[in-house]
Design an enzyme around this catalytic site. Structure first.
Site, PDB file in Angstrom:
ATOM      1  N   THR A   1       0.830  -1.203   0.000  1.00 30.24           N
ATOM      2  CA  THR A   1       0.000   0.000   0.000  1.00 30.24           C
ATOM      3  C   THR A   1       0.859   1.246   0.000  1.00 30.24           C
ATOM      4  OG1 THR A   1      -1.928   0.944   1.067  1.00 30.24           O
ATOM      5  CG2 THR A   1      -0.133   0.316   2.504  1.00 30.24           C
TER       6      THR A   1
ATOM      7  N   GLY B   1       0.644   5.846  -7.170  1.00 30.28           N
ATOM      8  CA  GLY B   1      -0.210   4.919  -7.911  1.00 30.28           C
ATOM      9  C   GLY B   1       0.215   4.749  -9.359  1.00 30.28           C
TER      10      GLY B   1
END
EC number: 3.4.25.2
Length: 176
Positions: free
Chosen positions: A2, A157
């Site tokens: 993450t 991302g």
């Protein structure tokens, strides 16, 4: 894996995380909430690492917050001590980022409690990318803390295969 990012700026602390949960090289979930509020909404917390382990740590940390009347640093230090000495906790593979109006901290599985100098926290598989982006934006722009967190998560991302573009963001005024 993450990415979690937290920034303090212009009277606010903002923490955000992506939503991807991976099992090996497979994306299992894309909209996980890895950032949440604790202790009557006064503390923002995010995690990186194994999801089940992180939920265990959230519960333990919230217990410490209750025990110490919401005192963030004291609760973090006590959780770190417990994490170091409890055999079942010592096997947990997760890190916590926690913040309130007074401080921003990283709590590691090694029993470390770290308060970054500049109020910037970035951790997880995309943490280095997010930290570089957020650091540059803090130094060279007047963007809000929320805009910096959103942009840093977006950049992470774009680069990190274990980070997606689904964002959960929590914001708190430092005056609260």
């Amino acid at each position: 894996m993450t990415t979690i990012v937290s920034v303090r700026r212009h009277g606010k602390v903002v923490m955000g995380g992506d939503g991807q949960v991976s099992l090996g090289n497979t994306v299992m979930k894309g909209n996980a909430k890895k950032v949440r509020r604790l202790y009557h909404g006064q503390v923002i917390a995010g995690f990186a690492g194994a999801t089940a382990d992180a939920f265990t740590l959230f519960e333990r940390f919230e217990g410490q917050l209750e025990k110490h009347q919401g005192h963030l640093v004291r609760a973090a230090v006590e959780l770190a001590k417990e994490w170091r000495t409890d055999r079942s906790l010592s096997r947990l593979e997760a890190m916590l980022a926690v913040a309130n109006k007074d401080a921003s901290l990283i709590i590691t599985g090694n029993g470390d409690v770290v308060e970054p100098e500049d109020g910037l926290i970035a951790m997880g598989s995309g943490g280095a990318y997010a930290q570089a982006a957020a650091s540059a934006l803090l130094k060279k722009t007047d963007l809000s803390a929320r805009e910096i967190v959103e942009t840093a998560l977006g950049i992470a991302g774009d680069i990190c295969v274990f980070t997606n573009h689904t964002q959960t963001i929590e914001e708190q005024d430092l005056a609260e």
